[in-house]
Design a protein around this motif. Structure first.
Motif, PDB file in Angstrom:
ATOM      1  N   TYR A 188       0.828  -1.205   0.000  1.00 62.09           N
ATOM      2  CA  TYR A 188       0.000   0.000   0.000  1.00 62.09           C
ATOM      3  C   TYR A 188       0.867   1.261   0.000  1.00 62.09           C
ATOM      4  CZ  TYR A 188       0.858  -0.291   5.044  1.00 62.09           C
ATOM      5  OH  TYR A 188       1.460  -0.396   6.252  1.00 62.09           O
ATOM      6  N   LEU A 189       2.179   1.091   0.187  1.00 62.68           N
ATOM      7  CA  LEU A 189       3.076   2.242   0.039  1.00 62.68           C
ATOM      8  C   LEU A 189       3.666   2.279  -1.368  1.00 62.68           C
ATOM      9  CD1 LEU A 189       5.017   2.482   3.413  1.00 62.68           C
ATOM     10  CD2 LEU A 189       3.108   3.852   2.586  1.00 62.68           C
ATOM     11  N   LEU A 190       4.349   1.203  -1.719  1.00 68.53           N
ATOM     12  CA  LEU A 190       4.880   1.115  -3.086  1.00 68.53           C
ATOM     13  C   LEU A 190       4.796  -0.349  -3.522  1.00 68.53           C
ATOM     14  CD1 LEU A 190       6.320   2.488  -5.504  1.00 68.53           C
ATOM     15  CD2 LEU A 190       8.469   1.761  -4.470  1.00 68.53           C
ATOM     16  N   PRO A 191       3.801  -0.665  -4.353  1.00 63.51           N
ATOM     17  CA  PRO A 191       3.671  -2.049  -4.783  1.00 63.51           C
ATOM     18  C   PRO A 191       4.749  -2.412  -5.802  1.00 63.51           C
ATOM     19  CG  PRO A 191       2.001  -0.694  -5.830  1.00 63.51           C
ATOM     20  CD  PRO A 191       2.745   0.208  -4.901  1.00 63.51           C
ATOM     21  N   ALA A 192       5.229  -3.655  -5.718  1.00 66.72           N
ATOM     22  CA  ALA A 192       6.188  -4.140  -6.719  1.00 66.72           C
ATOM     23  C   ALA A 192       5.457  -4.347  -8.030  1.00 66.72           C
ATOM     24  CB  ALA A 192       6.802  -5.448  -6.233  1.00 66.72           C
ATOM     25  N   PRO A 193       6.201  -4.323  -9.168  1.00 65.25           N
ATOM     26  CA  PRO A 193       5.547  -4.543 -10.471  1.00 65.25           C
ATOM     27  C   PRO A 193       4.680  -5.794 -10.492  1.00 65.25           C
ATOM     28  CG  PRO A 193       7.804  -3.845 -10.793  1.00 65.25           C
ATOM     29  CD  PRO A 193       7.629  -4.004  -9.317  1.00 65.25           C
ATOM     30  N   SER A 194       5.158  -6.855  -9.858  1.00 65.10           N
ATOM     31  CA  SER A 194       4.363  -8.079  -9.875  1.00 65.10           C
ATOM     32  C   SER A 194       3.033  -7.870  -9.143  1.00 65.10           C
ATOM     33  CB  SER A 194       5.146  -9.225  -9.231  1.00 65.10           C
ATOM     34  OG  SER A 194       5.463  -8.881  -7.892  1.00 65.10           O
ATOM     35  N   ALA A 195       3.068  -7.117  -8.057  1.00 62.70           N
ATOM     36  CA  ALA A 195       1.842  -6.831  -7.306  1.00 62.70           C
ATOM     37  C   ALA A 195       0.887  -5.979  -8.134  1.00 62.70           C
ATOM     38  CB  ALA A 195       2.186  -6.116  -6.001  1.00 62.70           C
ATOM     39  N   ILE A 196       1.473  -5.072  -8.930  1.00 63.73           N
ATOM     40  CA  ILE A 196       0.637  -4.219  -9.783  1.00 63.73           C
ATOM     41  C   ILE A 196      -0.084  -5.073 -10.832  1.00 63.73           C
ATOM     42  CG2 ILE A 196       0.685  -2.349 -11.492  1.00 63.73           C
ATOM     43  CD1 ILE A 196       3.049  -1.170  -9.933  1.00 63.73           C
ATOM     44  N   VAL A 197       0.676  -6.021 -11.409  1.00 65.05           N
ATOM     45  CA  VAL A 197       0.060  -6.914 -12.402  1.00 65.05           C
ATOM     46  C   VAL A 197      -1.073  -7.700 -11.743  1.00 65.05           C
ATOM     47  CG1 VAL A 197       0.458  -8.913 -13.889  1.00 65.05           C
ATOM     48  CG2 VAL A 197       2.117  -7.050 -13.822  1.00 65.05           C
ATOM     49  N   GLN A 198      -0.805  -8.203 -10.535  1.00 69.00           N
ATOM     50  CA  GLN A 198      -1.846  -8.948  -9.812  1.00 69.00           C
ATOM     51  C   GLN A 198      -3.059  -8.061  -9.558  1.00 69.00           C
ATOM     52  OE1 GLN A 198      -0.277 -10.690  -6.254  1.00 69.00           O
ATOM     53  NE2 GLN A 198       0.822 -12.294  -7.409  1.00 69.00           N
ATOM     54  N   GLY A 199      -2.786  -6.830  -9.154  1.00 69.88           N
ATOM     55  CA  GLY A 199      -3.865  -5.866  -8.900  1.00 69.88           C
ATOM     56  C   GLY A 199      -4.697  -5.630 -10.151  1.00 69.88           C
ATOM     57  N   ALA A 200      -3.991  -5.504 -11.273  1.00 66.76           N
ATOM     58  CA  ALA A 200      -4.680  -5.268 -12.535  1.00 66.76           C
ATOM     59  C   ALA A 200      -5.577  -6.452 -12.877  1.00 66.76           C
ATOM     60  CB  ALA A 200      -3.661  -5.035 -13.649  1.00 66.76           C
ATOM     61  N   LEU A 201      -5.057  -7.672 -12.607  1.00 71.80           N
ATOM     62  CA  LEU A 201      -5.818  -8.874 -12.972  1.00 71.80           C
ATOM     63  C   LEU A 201      -7.018  -9.090 -12.048  1.00 71.80           C
ATOM     64  CD1 LEU A 201      -2.898 -11.279 -13.916  1.00 71.80           C
ATOM     65  CD2 LEU A 201      -4.467 -10.075 -15.445  1.00 71.80           C
ATOM     66  N   SER A 202      -6.967  -8.474 -10.864  1.00 68.20           N
ATOM     67  CA  SER A 202      -8.064  -8.670  -9.923  1.00 68.20           C
ATOM     68  C   SER A 202      -9.313  -7.877 -10.333  1.00 68.20           C
ATOM     69  CB  SER A 202      -7.637  -8.268  -8.508  1.00 68.20           C
ATOM     70  OG  SER A 202      -7.521  -6.859  -8.451  1.00 68.20           O
ATOM     71  N   VAL A 203      -9.138  -6.987 -11.306  1.00 68.05           N
ATOM     72  CA  VAL A 203     -10.281  -6.222 -11.813  1.00 68.05           C
ATOM     73  C   VAL A 203     -10.692  -6.840 -13.154  1.00 68.05           C
ATOM     74  CG1 VAL A 203     -11.064  -3.937 -12.555  1.00 68.05           C
ATOM     75  CG2 VAL A 203      -9.394  -4.151 -10.707  1.00 68.05           C
TER      76      VAL A 203
END
Lengths: 267, 277
Positions: B56-71
């Motif tokens: 929630y401070l600075l997501p890693a690129p992999s976390a961003i991809v996961q976040g994108a896929l969760s939508v």
């Protein structure tokens, strides 16, 4: 409005009668560009105008072109006062002023396109002939930026000749070219002029250029611009490189130089 | 006289490995921007993992991809369409109004003296501060968002077009006048084409500003769009999703920018600077 009248030899092509031009500066002052200028150009005569910078040479040309209205006196073309741009006048500018988005052929026909919105088949044919005359028939589909400075100015000349004007105004047309190209263009212009006689008013800074080209030379004084002397060149035609070494050539050249640099107070 | 000859070394004389080295260097040189970006992503990913930065401070690129896929894809497309719709409407309006206005300003001293100061005042007003007011005035729906986008994209187009129109060589205008052509033809055949390079540089800047305008408007009042999505996600501390939306916005901007450049290349190839031809 442009009007065209049939030129005839009996009337002078261009006549200036005590023409004066005063420009009002933005600071409230005024500059007298031309004062009491009178002269006459006969049909198919080649006259060069020479004088120091700021002597109103370009203003003089703009008055004939109908781009500037004189504040005093009267300018006439074939006996009619100049009130606006006229069809029997063609202009060649100091810079080639070609449109970079048009190819050479379309640049030559641009005046027609710009004025009437279309170009006739006859005009296209004439453009091709003119391009051949200035030696650029192989460059018709090139863009101006692919051409050398001399070639661009040839396109500018072809463009000015498109509507076959009787009067050709040239505002230091070769001054942006290098010295060698300049000589070449002078002879080129003489050839064109012999082929298609025109009344030419040729503004220049260069004494040799004026002597090589003109029948008569109008020497002007610095601000306010006045006609100091009108000289009959009297060198035999056709002129060539040999003309440059004739004694009379140097005699007149020295005379003009003295005139141009003579202080106004002694005039 | 014997003409001098220069003998070139034959390729078989050379050893094989320098050729391969040269090829590798060439590939590296070509792909330099891409490699640099990949390297940066790698450092980012490793940094986040190594120092255990909370997502929630600075997501890693992999976390961003996961976040994108969760939508869901449908939801993404909905938001993208909402932002794109508003951006392009505002941009189109700015072009349609801006260019004719620039022609009027460039040709009338009175207009430029009366209207130009007003335009500068509008441009000097912080758009983010005006946005809530516009929303109140224009109500719900696309209208206030389009208006905000318009306001932010309009000024560069007008200023740059006016500059271009006034940059027409004076001799060109004299030529036109010596032909006795109408003022309309002068604008159409000479002034506007000369302004094309200026207009396109403004169009490129403005298209990215259009995205910014839409996002600002969505922050203030919206129920969809990528700006809304970012505001919404961050309020629930779903920072990886917000970063994913940011990535989408950057991509949109880049694609639009390239589209404008491509349009210029296709329609007005002569207007490109020599280096880009």
């Amino acid at each position: 409005m442009t009007t065209r009248i049939e030129p005839d030899g009996s009337r002078p092509a261009i006549r200036f009668d005590r023409v004066g031009q005063v420009f009002n500066g933005s600071d409230g002052g005024s500059v007298t560009a031309l004062e009491d200028v009178s002269f006459t150009l006969h049909r198919h005569e080649f006259v060069a105008v020479i004088g120091p910078s700021g002597c109103g040479k370009s203003t003089l040309l703009r008055i004939i072109a109908g781009l500037v209205k004189p504040t005093g006196g009267q300018a006439e073309i074939y006996g009619l006062p100049v009130t606006g741009p006229r069809e029997e006048v063609g202009i060649v500018f100091q810079q080639p002023t070609l449109l970079p988005w048009l190819n050479v052929r379309d640049n030559v026909t641009f005046p027609m396109k710009h004025k009437h919105g279309r170009v006739t088949q006859a005009e296209k044919q004439r453009a091709a002939e003119l391009l051949a005359m200035v030696g650029l028939e192989d460059f018709a589909t090139r863009r101006p930026n692919e051409l050398s400075g001399g070639m661009q100015q040839r396109v500018g000349i072809a463009r000015a000749l498109l509507h076959d004007p009787d009067i050709l105004l040239m505002d230091e047309p070769f001054s942006a070219l290098d010295a060698l190209t300049r000589d070449e263009m002078s002879f080129e212009l003489l050839r064109i002029w012999t082929e298609r006689p025109k009344t030419v008013l040729f503004i220049t800074h260069s004494i040799p250029e004026a002597l090589l080209l003109a029948d008569r030379i109008l020497v002007m004084s610095a601000r306010p611009g006045r006609v100091r002397e009108i000289i009959d060149v009297g060198l035999a035609r056709p002129r060539s490189m040999q003309t440059l070494s004739e004694p009379r050539f140097h005699e007149i050249a020295n005379h003009i130089r003295a005139q141009v640099f003579r202080p106004a107070a002694l005039a | 006289m014997k003409s001098p000859t220069i003998s070139a070394p034959r390729s078989s004389d050379r050893r094989r490995w320098p050729d391969m080295g040269r090829a590798l260097l060439k590939v590296l040189d070509r792909g330099a921007p891409l490699f640099a970006s990949l390297l940066l992503l790698l450092i980012w990913e490793l940094g986040c993992r190594l120092f255990q930065v909370p997502s929630y401070l600075l997501p890693a690129p992999s976390a961003i991809v996961q976040g994108a896929l969760s939508v869901s894809l449908e939801s993404w497309l909905g938001h993208i369409w909402a932002t794109l719709r508003v951006s392009l409407q505002g941009y189109a309006l700015a072009v349609i109004i801006g260019i004719p206005l620039a022609v009027a300003l460039a040709n009338s001293r009175l207009l430029s003296r009366t209207l130009y100061p007003q335009l500068v005042i509008i441009q000097s007003t912080p758009i983010v501060a005006v946005a809530p007011i516009i929303v109140v005035v224009l109500g719900a729906g696309d209208a206030p968002r389009v208006a905000i986008t318009f306001l932010i994209t309009f000024f560069p187009i007008v200023v740059s077009t006016v500059t271009g129109l006034l940059a027409t060589p004076p001799a060109m205008l004299e030529l036109s006048r010596s032909l006795g052509a109408s003022r309309l033809r002068e604008v159409k055949n000479i002034q506007l084409p000369f302004a094309v390079p200026y207009i396109f540089s403004a169009l490129r800047i403005s298209v990215t500003l259009a995205i910014i305008g839409a996002v600002v408007a969505e922050f203030v009042a919206a129920e969809d769009g990528l700006g809304f999505f970012i505001a919404f996600s961050t309020s629930f501390f779903k920072v990886p999703q917000a970063f994913a939306a940011l990535g989408v916005l950057v991509t949109l901007s880049l694609v639009l920018f390239q589209l404008v450049s491509l349009t210029q290349r296709l329609l007005f190839p002569w207007s490109l600077p020599d280096a880009e031809k």
